[in-house]
Design an enzyme around this catalytic site. Structure first.
Site, PDB file in Angstrom:
ATOM      1  N   LYS A  66       0.858  -1.194   0.000  1.00  0.00           N
ATOM      2  CA  LYS A  66       0.000   0.000   0.000  1.00  0.00           C
ATOM      3  C   LYS A  66       0.886   1.234   0.000  1.00  0.00           C
ATOM      4  CE  LYS A  66      -3.907   1.871   2.713  1.00  0.00           C
ATOM      5  NZ  LYS A  66      -4.722   1.654   3.934  1.00  0.00           N
TER       6      LYS A  66
ATOM      7  N   SER B  63      -9.541   1.509   2.888  1.00  0.00           N
ATOM      8  CA  SER B  63      -8.682   2.264   1.996  1.00  0.00           C
ATOM      9  C   SER B  63      -7.605   1.434   1.291  1.00  0.00           C
ATOM     10  CB  SER B  63      -7.999   3.372   2.788  1.00  0.00           C
ATOM     11  OG  SER B  63      -7.125   2.814   3.758  1.00  0.00           O
TER      12      SER B  63
ATOM     13  N   SER C 170      -9.584  -0.746   7.196  1.00  0.00           N
ATOM     14  CA  SER C 170      -9.017  -0.529   5.861  1.00  0.00           C
ATOM     15  C   SER C 170      -8.293  -1.727   5.247  1.00  0.00           C
ATOM     16  CB  SER C 170      -8.070   0.668   5.882  1.00  0.00           C
ATOM     17  OG  SER C 170      -8.805   1.860   5.819  1.00  0.00           O
TER      18      SER C 170
END
Lengths: 488, 485
Positions: B78, B153, B177
């Protein structure tokens, strides 16, 4: 025509509280591994954390805690077993994270006090709190361009906050001197004001004498020498007095001291004050002080300046000498070591004589050389031995000063110099009598005049004896024997 | 096809010399080039770095040197994980082009284990979102239905794993997330106990909630990645100095004897019909395997969302203060400092980030601290106590990860609608517990459903054991998203 300051002070009482920032003498920063040093090229002492880079985290430097604890213990503060770091938030280019890691509602130390020598009395000033925080960087403005140096950012500090109970500029300056001496004494900071290692903000207000409530205060920033503390506070008291004595009101504001101009100017008003949005720093667990850490701190705490001051006075040292001796821990330590080597110790003659020699001869010589007591080429034991040689009559005081000078310069032991130079005092009565007898015989006219009542000639004979003995004659015995020989 | 190999299988085949690490990485890079233009999982591909790392693995193997447990396994990160020398943006314009001079701890540990870093995946800006639509740079599609979001996310990390564009990935989880996109995208996602994984090198969103964790296609893979990234780190003062157990050891233990708690608050509200059905099947399967199913209550669950939306924005407002255009990232020049700040931050942050900064700034205002942040922290304590009490009668909690399956782009019209997508995942972060989402089947229209497991502090082992049991009974098996298979 407004009244003079002394006139106004009859009705009005100044009230001063100080907030003093002290840089702690750690090798690395409060929350990251960058080195702490003064005067390096800009931004050379940084790392990702100091630069406020994303993803970096603070880890607290335990040495800073120990240093802060020393000050807490030395000021008899209440130490919080679990204190907390909080974020103080505002935007400024010298503050890379957009917040300063500080302590807010759970500071490390509270309710301590600092004893301040004011004139001939000791004033106990209460300390609201002592808390840990990190320093900000430094902005400099060159024309339209601003430069940011983050070498100082993240240096550990303690902020010492006094209660508003200082009542003059002189007291404020003495508070600073006492704190300066204490932090150096504890070896927690170099506290060099020129390097910004000790910085002071002052909260100043005035109120009618007898009034309990505090008047509206102003905050003075940027007062970075003892002299500036005194000047700035004095100036602010006078400024406020002129306003209130004319029936005016003091505005709450922050004022910046301009040492060159010798005056202060408003920096920001209450309306412009920041809302710092304090909250506990979630990156840092509570700061825990355990029993063993406290034990170590307490055990290692040196005898503090004021108790030492009292002790010296009790031992008969003159007040001013005692005060000089405690101005620096190394000085007091030197003195104690010298006394310890003296057969009489601190008490009576021993301490007083050593203090005399140390403060006149040694400090004089060091001063000439621009040296600190720590750099003294003469050991405390050597000075003590020299003092003993004077006291027991091996040499005279006058010769002692010469021996001091030589030993200070060459490092040779006083006794060795005395023997080599053959300057032992002549205290043997028959030998001295013979010398005196010869001197008197050599000046029959003067002897006659003296016998006839010309007292002033006694000095002539002392001088002659000294000349004949190369100044080695014991002066007390010389006086005694001369009187006998001259018959008066 | 090596692209669909598990982490475990990839590492074994490379170690055995059946295939070179270079081949695996090269095939993966080719596949990414082919597929990701449409999918949008990656923000940055580090092809050169990946090839170099793979070559080094192959050299080591030839030389007979010891290989790490993840040697040659291609991994995606990420883009809020700091990577030395690789652009790290956190999905924000304010960090566009920032090349970090240092490496985060989790990344360092992956590299040390031999993992090959492929690149950086898309996310909602600074992790603030539940659909990855709030990325400043691009949309990421759900591999199972390209009209739908992958969740967020960590949407890029979930989509990349689901679409076979990496063997596994790392995400971060502040309020769900990792788990929510794992559920939407049909992969396994773990948020470890707070403090298990170092946050050094994690672009902070909400410091007291953020944790790094793995996303993978199997529970076993997730366990192996987790094993690699856990452990005490002196650079993170909130990192726990506790032993890391062998996470893979209990995977085969099965559900027999396991006491599985069903918190009634999570099943009472509006739950999409197919999500409920999938959970029912999961519960039945666990019961069939010999698990004991008990109903428990977490009475303060309804306070999790309001507490979270105080704590997270408050911390974020502080953590994001550093983006001022002075030292790195975007700077919009202006004649004076204040204008430069506001222009820089005005241009650099997206609307959701600004909204949360304002929420948090408000919550921390002088005089409001007690009413908001402190109150929210007290609620956290209540929520934590709820869990403590529940774990007296069970070993692990089972809930749906999300109330619905993946929604369509633009479906969440208001911020609150979007916030509600995380309603089941927030409590876990507030209480600091470990949580996991594991696929528990597909809806009739072919969308994955996630089952969430919540464990006692530091008891990831039980989560993995229960997860493996669910995976074996109702997991996706070899079913892959059609569009990107």
């Amino acid at each position: 025509m407004s009244r003079s300051v002394p006139q106004m002070l009859e009705d009005w009482e100044p009230v001063i509280g100080l907030e003093v920032h002290v840089q702690l003498a750690t090798r690395t920063k409060a929350f990251s591994p960058s080195a702490v040093h003064f005067g390096e090229p800009p931004n050379s002492l940084t790392d990702p954390l100091v630069l406020g880079m994303p993803g970096t985290l603070p880890v607290f430097n335990k040495l800073a805690l120990e240093l802060a604890l020393k000050l807490g213990v030395a000021t008899s503060s209440k130490i919080r077993a679990r204190s907390r770091f909080a974020r103080k938030q505002y935007f400024y280019p010298d503050l890379p994270k957009g917040y300063q890691i500080s302590q807010y509602d759970e500071p490390l130390c509270e309710h301590g006090h600092l004893d301040v020598l004011v004139g001939t009395t000791v004033k106990r000033v209460r300390l609201t709190r002592i808390h840990l925080e990190e320093d900000a960087g430094k902005n400099t403005h060159v024309g339209a361009v601003s430069h940011v140096d983050l070498n100082r950012a993240g240096v550990p500090l303690v902020e010492v906050v006094s209660e508003p109970e200082l009542s003059s500029a002189e007291e404020a300056a003495e508070f600073m001197r006492s704190l300066h001496r204490l932090v150096r004494w504890l070896e927690i900071s170099e506290a060099d004001m020129e390097k910004g290692q000790l910085r002071c903000d002052a909260n100043v207000s005035v109120r009618l004498r007898g009034e309990d409530r505090l008047g509206q205060r102003t905050e003075l920033k940027n007062i970075n020498s003892f002299r500036f503390v005194q000047n700035a506070v004095e100036h602010e008291i006078a400024r406020q007095l002129r306003i209130v004595d004319d029936g005016g009101r003091i505005e709450r504001e922050t004022r910046l001291w301009d040492a060159d101009a010798g005056q202060s100017a408003p920096m920001r008003s209450k309306e412009e004050a920041n809302d710092y949005r304090y909250f506990p720093d979630p990156d840092l667990p509570p700061l825990v002080v355990d029993g063993s850490t406290m034990g170590t701190i307490l055990h290692a705490l040196p005898e503090l300046p004021l108790p030492r001051f009292e002790r010296y006075q009790t031992a008969g040292i003159a007040r001013d000498d005692a005060r000089t001796l405690i101005s620096d821990r190394a000085m007091a330590d030197y003195f104690d070591a010298a006394c310890l080597a003296h057969p009489a110790g601190h008490a009576g003659h021993g301490g007083r004589t050593i203090a005399n020699w140390m403060l006149t001869e040694l400090l004089g010589a060091l001063n000439t050389d621009g040296k600190d007591i720590r750099e003294s080429p003469m050991a405390a034991e050597t000075l003590s031995a020299l003092v003993v040689l004077v006291e027991d009559g091996t040499i005279s005081g006058k010769i002692g000063k010469e021996i001091f000078a030589e030993s200070y310069k060459t490092g040779e032991a006083p006794l060795a110099i005395i023997d080599r130079r053959d300057v032992r005092q002549i205290s043997d009565e028959p030998a001295l009598w013979e010398i005196i007898d010869n001197v008197v015989k050599a000046s029959p006219k003067q002897a006659e005049a003296y016998a006839a009542g010309k007292d002033g000639l006694f000095g002539f004979f002392v001088g002659a004896v000294m000349k004949a003995t190369n100044s080695r004659a014991n002066p007390v015995m010389t006086t005694d024997l001369l009187k006998k020989r001259l018959g008066r | 096809m090596s692209e669909w190999w598990s982490v475990v299988e990839t590492a074994r085949r490379i170690a055995d010399g059946e295939v070179t690490a270079f081949r695996v990485v090269e095939d993966m890079l080719v596949r990414i080039t082919r597929v990701d233009r449409d999918l949008g999982a990656y923000l940055e591909i580090d092809g050169d770095g990946a090839r170099t790392a793979a070559n080094e693995i192959d050299r080591k193997r030839k030389a007979g040197e010891k290989l790490g447990p993840l040697a040659g396994v291609p991994i995606a990160l990420k883009d809020n994980l700091v990577t030395k020398g690789i652009v790290t943006t956190a999905g924000s314009k304010i960090l566009a082009g920032w090349v970090p001079p240092y490496e985060g701890t989790a990344v360092e540990k992956l590299r040390a284990a031999g993992a090959v870093i492929l690149g950086k995946t898309n996310l909602d800006e600074f992790g603030m979102g539940s659909s990855t639509e709030r990325s400043a740079f691009k949309k990421t599609k759900n591999p199972w239905d390209s009209s739908r979001v992958p969740g967020g996310s960590s949407g890029g990390s979930a989509a990349a794993v689901a679409a076979g564009l990496c063997a596994a990935s790392l995400g971060t989880d502040t309020g769900g997330s990792i788990r929510q996109p794992a559920a939407f995208s049909g992969v396994v996602g773990i948020k470890p106990t707070y403090g298990r994984v170092s946050r050094w090198g994690v672009v902070a969103f909400a410091s007291s909630l953020d944790q790094v964790g793995p996303l993978a296609r199997t529970v076993g893979d997730a366990a192996l990645i987790l094993q690699t990234i856990c452990g005490h780190d002196p650079r993170d003062a909130t990192s726990l100095d506790v032993p890391v157990p062998d996470f893979s050891a209990a995977l085969a233990a099965g559900a027999r004897g396991l006491r599985v708690g069903l918190p009634k608050e999570y099943f009472a509200g509006e739950l999409e019909e197919h999500v409920r059905a999938a959970l029912d099947r999961t519960i039945a399967a666990l019961r069939d395997q010999g698990a004991e199913i008990v109903e428990v209550s977490l009475p303060h669950t309804h306070l999790a969302l309001p507490a979270y939306y105080i704590v997270a924005p408050a911390e974020a407002s502080s953590n994001l203060a550093r983006y001022d255009g002075i030292r790195y990232g975007l700077r919009v020049e202006a004649p004076d400092l204040l204008t430069q700040y506001s222009k820089t931050r005005g241009a650099g942050f997206g609307p959701e980030v600004k909204r949360r900064i304002m929420l948090g700034t408000y919550a921390l205002r002088s005089g409001y601290y007690d009413a908001y942040y402190k109150k929210a922290q007290q609620i956290r304590t209540l929520i934590k106590r709820d869990f403590d009490a529940a774990f007296e009668s069970c070993d692990v909690l089972l809930t749906p990860t999300t109330p619905t399956t993946a929604f369509r782009f633009g479906a969440k019209a208001t911020p609150l609608d979007m916030y509600l997508a995380d309603v089941f995942t927030l409590s876990c972060n507030l209480a600091g517990l470990p949580g996991m989402s594991v696929p528990c089947g597909l809806t009739p229209e072919g969308l994955p459903v996630g089952a969430q497991l919540l464990g006692k502090p530091l008891d990831e082992v039980t989560l993995l054991r229960a997860g493996a049991a669910i995976e074996a009974a109702v997991g996706l098996g070899d079913r892959r998203p059609g569009g990107f298979a």
